[in-house]
Enzyme design. Structure first.
Site, mmCIF file in Angstrom:
data_model
loop_
_atom_site.group_PDB
_atom_site.id
_atom_site.type_symbol
_atom_site.label_atom_id
_atom_site.label_comp_id
_atom_site.label_asym_id
_atom_site.label_seq_id
_atom_site.Cartn_x
_atom_site.Cartn_y
_atom_site.Cartn_z
ATOM 1 C CG HIS A 155 -10.284 0.355 -33.870
ATOM 2 N ND1 HIS A 155 -9.703 -0.250 -32.779
ATOM 3 C CD2 HIS A 155 -11.035 -0.610 -34.467
ATOM 4 C CE1 HIS A 155 -10.078 -1.520 -32.717
ATOM 5 N NE2 HIS A 155 -10.890 -1.763 -33.733
ATOM 6 C CB SER A 276 -10.741 32.169 -29.033
ATOM 7 O OG SER A 276 -9.439 32.681 -28.861
ATOM 8 C CE LYS A 282 -11.026 27.396 -32.060
ATOM 9 N NZ LYS A 282 -10.138 27.112 -30.939
ATOM 10 C CD GLU A 289 -13.962 22.047 -25.076
ATOM 11 O OE1 GLU A 289 -13.273 22.742 -24.321
ATOM 12 O OE2 GLU A 289 -14.080 22.271 -26.292
#
Ligand code: ARG
Length: 462
Positions: A155, A276, A282, A289
């Site tokens: 979980h 970024s 970043k 992804e």
């Protein structure tokens, strides 16, 4: 050159030709189309449809067509409806009407089915190689981080300590199932449809078993009506690709989490990270992804294919032309993703200090504490309740389980003694789980050895 037209008094509408043409995407079937045409020409010679001389000139012309397609000099004509038409048109250009004879007793229906079967079989083999490479990479990563303990989650909440290697190996096992699925799709494609004609079977006494052998099939289709309308092997291939993608997507999600500052467990090499345009600090895991995103696309290809098949009347219908882009897209996506995941995983480094932090000071060995009390005579439900009370005590006192004194513990239960702290140390927790498939170092080492053995058997046997 059209393969039909005698019964029509008008040419097809230009818009219709454009709409129905598949050569823009099925041209990549050409090596298989040429292979099948060569084999069929051999069968036609055997039954006396082609003279030895015709068969020889068809063979030489096919070599030339293949060369042109290989080096990009083949010129497609606007009338080439599909790759089968294009190859035959060029054959006729090269050697005259004898080139058209190769169509005798064969339909594009059994021809395209045969091309696709060969393509799917090769695609399954290539995908299996890609999967094995990634398995080898994960095994190396597991082997070189064998001592690293991390918090395992259920979980997405900290649950029990596990070896990082154990977590990495879980993906090797998922991929083992993918190899089975690929082998299954390959097996479904392993049957020669040539000889089925348009739907009723060819009228020529060709030796189909001989043809099958020449094309690497271990048998021949048993029902011509099924053979020209069957694309189950295509769906099975894309199902195997979808399963690979789902596993790659889960691995990607895991890596993305591990690389987040919140987890802080892993760092991806700069060469596989992006920045970024706005936030200078970043460092993003875009590759993983994209893999997660492309999974939706491959599953979409599977849904598209299954939906095309639904409700098709016997036998061949032009709807079946829609199988190609779905299969090619799924195959290209899975190959690209396997390559990127393997290459970027190989650059990941893990932070041992941060890993240690995630398992110290909290409640990650609460299950061990309950097990300890069981070893001291409590039944498990009671041990579970008492441990829960200790956790609750710690939460309200702002401390971890290992920071409780023996005295504090005894206030809650008499079932604890001096040995409890050692018993519920992270190391002891890990080492106790030496059951086959458990997270103890020995159990994980034998998992690695077994997986390596399997991999070298498969690679050796390829
Ligand atoms: N391009 C077609 C396909 O992919 C080839 C078969 C055409 N057959 C026909 N009867 N129109 O399915």
């Amino acid at each position: 050159m059209k393969m039909w037209g005698g019964r029509f008094s008008k040419e097809p509408d230009g818009g219709f030709i454009e709409f129905s043409s598949s050569v823009g995407f099925d041209a990549r079937l050409y090596p298989y189309d040429i292979l099948c045409t060569r084999a069929w020409a051999g069968a036609l010679k055997d039954v006396g449809v082609l003279s030895a001389q015709e068969s020889e000139s068809i063979g030489a012309a096919l070599d030339e067509v293949e060369k042109e397609l290989d080096d990009g000099s083949f010129e497609f004509a606007p009338s080439d409806e599909d790759i089968h038409t294009a190859v035959e048109r060029r054959l006729v250009e090269l050697i005259g009407p004898a080139g058209g004879k190769v169509r005798t007793g064969r339909s594009r229906n059994d021809q395209v089915a045969c091309d696709m079967r060969l393509f799917v079989r090769d695609a399954c083999r290539l995908a299996s190689e890609g999967v094995r490479k990634l398995q080898a990479c994960l095994l190396d990563l597991a082997g070189s981080n064998i001592d690293l303990v991390i918090a395992g989650h259920t979980h997405l909440q900290r649950a029990q300590p596990v070896l990082l290697a154990h977590a990495l190996l879980s993906f090797v096992h998922m991929m083992e199932r993918d190899l089975n699925l690929l082998a299954c799709a390959d097996g479904m494609a392993d049957s020669l449809p040539l000889g089925s004609g348009a739907l009723a079977g060819t009228g020529l006494p060709v030796d189909r078993m001989n043809l099958a052998e020449a094309l690497g099939f271990s048998g021949v289709s048993q029902n011509s009506m099924d053979a020209v309308g069957d694309r189950d092997f295509v769906s099975a291939g894309v199902y195997a690709f979808s399963s690979i993608m789902i596993h790659l997507s889960r691995l990607s999600e895991q890596v993305i989490l591990w690389c987040s500052e919140e987890f802080g467990l892993a760092t991806l090499d700069d060469s596989w990270s992006t920045g970024s345009s706005l936030m200078p600090q970043k460092k993003n895991p875009d590759g993983f992804e994209l893999v997660r995103g492309k999974t939706g696309r491959v599953v979409g290809d599977l849904m598209g294919l299954l939906t095309v098949m639904k409700g098709l009347p016997l036998t061949y219908n032009r709807d079946l032309q829609e199988d190609k882009e779905a299969f090619f897209d799924a195959f290209d996506s899975v190959m690209g993703c396997l390559n990127v995941v393997e290459r970027s995983m190989a650059t990941i480094s893990f932070d041992a200090e941060r890993a240690a932090e995630t398992v110290e000071g909290g409640f990650i060995t609460a299950t061990d504490l309950a097990d300890y009390m069981v070893s001291r005579g409590l039944d498990f439900p009671e041990a579970h309740r008492v441990t829960g009370e200790m956790v609750s005590y710690c939460v309200s006192h702002g401390k971890g389980l290992s920071e409780m004194t023996l005295g504090e513990m005894k206030e809650i239960s008499q079932a604890v003694d001096d040995g409890v702290m050692d018993w519920m140390s992270v190391r002891a927790s890990i080492e106790r789980r030496s059951v086959a498939g458990g997270t103890a170092p020995d159990a994980v080492a034998s998992q690695i050895a077994e997986a390596r053995r399997k991999l070298s058997d498969q690679v050796g046997g390829m």
